[in-house]
Design a protein around this motif. Structure first.
Motif, PDB file in Angstrom:
ATOM      1  N   THR A   1       0.855  -1.190   0.000  1.00 50.81           N
ATOM      2  CA  THR A   1       0.000   0.000   0.000  1.00 50.81           C
ATOM      3  C   THR A   1       0.890   1.238   0.000  1.00 50.81           C
ATOM      4  OG1 THR A   1      -1.764  -1.145   1.177  1.00 50.81           O
ATOM      5  CG2 THR A   1      -1.779   1.274   1.281  1.00 50.81           C
ATOM      6  N   ARG A   2       0.542   2.235  -0.808  1.00 49.80           N
ATOM      7  CA  ARG A   2       1.315   3.480  -0.880  1.00 49.80           C
ATOM      8  C   ARG A   2       0.485   4.602  -0.264  1.00 49.80           C
ATOM      9  NH1 ARG A   2       2.243   4.996  -6.332  1.00 49.80           N
ATOM     10  NH2 ARG A   2       4.095   6.090  -5.642  1.00 49.80           N
ATOM     11  N   ILE A   3       1.136   5.439   0.551  1.00 50.05           N
ATOM     12  CA  ILE A   3       0.431   6.505   1.274  1.00 50.05           C
ATOM     13  C   ILE A   3       1.240   7.793   1.212  1.00 50.05           C
ATOM     14  CG2 ILE A   3      -0.586   7.229   3.483  1.00 50.05           C
ATOM     15  CD1 ILE A   3      -0.550   4.234   4.278  1.00 50.05           C
ATOM     16  N   ALA A   4       0.532   8.919   1.032  1.00 47.62           N
ATOM     17  CA  ALA A   4       1.139  10.250   1.096  1.00 47.62           C
ATOM     18  C   ALA A   4       0.251  11.120   1.983  1.00 47.62           C
ATOM     19  CB  ALA A   4       1.272  10.862  -0.293  1.00 47.62           C
ATOM     20  N   TRP A   5       0.872  11.867   2.892  1.00 50.39           N
ATOM     21  CA  TRP A   5       0.148  12.673   3.866  1.00 50.39           C
ATOM     22  C   TRP A   5       0.283  14.158   3.566  1.00 50.39           C
ATOM     23  CZ3 TRP A   5       3.048   8.397   5.160  1.00 50.39           C
ATOM     24  CH2 TRP A   5       2.382   7.366   5.830  1.00 50.39           C
ATOM     25  N   PHE A   6      -0.725  14.914   4.017  1.00 47.22           N
ATOM     26  CA  PHE A   6      -0.716  16.372   3.932  1.00 47.22           C
ATOM     27  C   PHE A   6      -1.619  16.904   5.030  1.00 47.22           C
ATOM     28  CE2 PHE A   6      -3.897  14.650   1.092  1.00 47.22           C
ATOM     29  CZ  PHE A   6      -5.016  15.451   1.241  1.00 47.22           C
ATOM     30  N   ASN A   7      -1.545  18.197   5.281  1.00 50.54           N
ATOM     31  CA  ASN A   7      -2.339  18.819   6.337  1.00 50.54           C
ATOM     32  C   ASN A   7      -3.300  19.837   5.759  1.00 50.54           C
ATOM     33  OD1 ASN A   7       0.563  18.284   7.628  1.00 50.54           O
ATOM     34  ND2 ASN A   7      -1.009  18.023   9.173  1.00 50.54           N
ATOM     35  N   ASP A   8      -4.443  19.983   6.428  1.00 50.95           N
ATOM     36  CA  ASP A   8      -5.334  21.080   6.093  1.00 50.95           C
ATOM     37  C   ASP A   8      -4.865  22.323   6.862  1.00 50.95           C
ATOM     38  OD1 ASP A   8      -6.392  20.964   8.715  1.00 50.95           O
ATOM     39  OD2 ASP A   8      -8.371  20.302   8.070  1.00 50.95           O
ATOM     40  N   PRO A   9      -5.477  23.489   6.645  1.00 48.27           N
ATOM     41  CA  PRO A   9      -5.007  24.702   7.318  1.00 48.27           C
ATOM     42  C   PRO A   9      -5.038  24.641   8.848  1.00 48.27           C
ATOM     43  CG  PRO A   9      -6.412  25.289   5.476  1.00 48.27           C
ATOM     44  CD  PRO A   9      -6.511  23.792   5.644  1.00 48.27           C
ATOM     45  N   ALA A  10      -5.882  23.774   9.425  1.00 48.54           N
ATOM     46  CA  ALA A  10      -5.959  23.649  10.883  1.00 48.54           C
ATOM     47  C   ALA A  10      -4.946  22.643  11.421  1.00 48.54           C
ATOM     48  CB  ALA A  10      -7.366  23.234  11.307  1.00 48.54           C
ATOM     49  N   GLY A  11      -4.225  21.966  10.519  1.00 45.62           N
ATOM     50  CA  GLY A  11      -3.246  20.984  10.944  1.00 45.62           C
ATOM     51  C   GLY A  11      -3.768  19.556  10.993  1.00 45.62           C
ATOM     52  N   ASN A  12      -5.029  19.330  10.587  1.00 45.43           N
ATOM     53  CA  ASN A  12      -5.536  17.971  10.515  1.00 45.43           C
ATOM     54  C   ASN A  12      -4.696  17.167   9.534  1.00 45.43           C
ATOM     55  OD1 ASN A  12      -7.970  17.966  12.225  1.00 45.43           O
ATOM     56  ND2 ASN A  12      -8.719  19.482  10.772  1.00 45.43           N
ATOM     57  N   VAL A  13      -4.315  15.955   9.917  1.00 43.60           N
ATOM     58  CA  VAL A  13      -3.512  15.104   9.056  1.00 43.60           C
ATOM     59  C   VAL A  13      -4.452  14.327   8.132  1.00 43.60           C
ATOM     60  CG1 VAL A  13      -1.825  13.238   8.955  1.00 43.60           C
ATOM     61  CG2 VAL A  13      -1.754  14.885  10.844  1.00 43.60           C
ATOM     62  N   LEU A  14      -4.279  14.567   6.834  1.00 41.39           N
ATOM     63  CA  LEU A  14      -5.075  13.914   5.800  1.00 41.39           C
ATOM     64  C   LEU A  14      -4.127  13.090   4.941  1.00 41.39           C
ATOM     65  CD1 LEU A  14      -7.074  17.100   4.696  1.00 41.39           C
ATOM     66  CD2 LEU A  14      -7.649  15.496   6.529  1.00 41.39           C
ATOM     67  N   SER A  15      -4.674  12.134   4.201  1.00 36.58           N
ATOM     68  CA  SER A  15      -3.803  11.341   3.335  1.00 36.58           C
ATOM     69  C   SER A  15      -4.572  10.805   2.134  1.00 36.58           C
ATOM     70  CB  SER A  15      -3.193  10.168   4.114  1.00 36.58           C
ATOM     71  OG  SER A  15      -4.188   9.265   4.559  1.00 36.58           O
ATOM     72  N   ILE A  16      -3.773  10.391   1.155  1.00 37.32           N
ATOM     73  CA  ILE A  16      -4.287   9.620   0.024  1.00 37.32           C
ATOM     74  C   ILE A  16      -3.523   8.303   0.035  1.00 37.32           C
ATOM     75  CG2 ILE A  16      -5.124  11.521  -1.424  1.00 37.32           C
ATOM     76  CD1 ILE A  16      -2.440  11.414  -2.943  1.00 37.32           C
ATOM     77  N   SER A  17      -4.184   7.242  -0.356  1.00 35.47           N
ATOM     78  CA  SER A  17      -3.515   5.951  -0.374  1.00 35.47           C
ATOM     79  C   SER A  17      -3.961   5.151  -1.587  1.00 35.47           C
ATOM     80  CB  SER A  17      -3.802   5.156   0.904  1.00 35.47           C
ATOM     81  OG  SER A  17      -5.170   4.827   0.995  1.00 35.47           O
ATOM     82  N   GLN A  18      -3.063   4.300  -2.039  1.00 35.33           N
ATOM     83  CA  GLN A  18      -3.344   3.381  -3.140  1.00 35.33           C
ATOM     84  C   GLN A  18      -3.108   1.974  -2.612  1.00 35.33           C
ATOM     85  OE1 GLN A  18      -1.213   4.138  -6.804  1.00 35.33           O
ATOM     86  NE2 GLN A  18      -1.409   2.008  -7.438  1.00 35.33           N
TER      87      GLN A  18
END
Length: 130
Positions: A111-128
Motif C-alpha cells: 500500500t502506498r500513502i502520502a500525507w498532507f495537512n489542512d489549514p488547521a493541521g488535521n492530518v489527511l492522506s491519500i492511499s493506493q
C-alpha cells in the motif's frame, strides 16, 4: 445490532479558520460543498458527509484523521500538488518513515500513502492499495 451496516457515516473535523478551511476543502481538494448547517461547513464524500466545525482553540491530532483511497496515487498526488497542496515529509520525524522522493511511503503489504495537512493541521492522506 446497534448500528445497522446501512447507516450512513458522518465525519466531523475541527478547524480554526472557517474561511481558510472552506478554500482548502473546496478549491484545493475539490470536494463538493453542500452548504452550511448550524454553522458547520458541509462537504459530500463518497457515501458520507464531512462537517467542518469552527473551533478557535482546536488542537489537531498527530495521526491521520481522514484518508482517500485512490486508484492512482501518483496522478492524485500530482493533481493535488497542482492546486497547492504540500505533502508532509516524515523522514526526519521520530518514527522516520522511509518515504520516496515524492514523500510517498510504501507499507510492507505494498500500500502506498502520502500525507498532507489542512489549514488547521488535521492530518489527511491519500492511499493506493497494494
Amino acid at each position: 445490532m446497534a448500528i445497522p451496516p446501512t447507516a450512513k457515516p458522518t465525519l466531523f473535523l475541527g478547524v480554526t479558520d472557517r474561511a481558510a478551511a472552506q478554500a482548502f476543502y473546496s478549491d484545493r481538494l475539490g470536494l463538493p460543498f453542500l452548504g452550511e448547517h448550524h454553522g458547520l461547513l458541509m462537504y459530500a464524500l463518497q457515501g458520507a458527509t464531512l462537517y467542518l466545525s469552527g473551533a478557535p482553540s482546536f488542537k489537531p491530532h498527530e495521526f491521520t484523521v481522514l484518508n482517500w483511497e485512490v486508484p492512482d496515487l501518483d496522478a492524485a498526488q500530482a493533481a493535488l500538488k497542482a492546486t497547492g497542496v504540500v505533502f508532509t515529509d516524515y523522514r526526519e520525524a521520530a518514527f522516520g518513515l522511509e518515504q520516496d522522493e515524492n514523500l510517498v511511503w510504501t507499507a510492507p503489504d505494498g500500500t502506498r500513502i502520502a500525507w498532507f495537512n489542512d489549514p488547521a493541521g488535521n492530518v489527511l492522506s491519500i492511499s493506493q492499495p497494494a
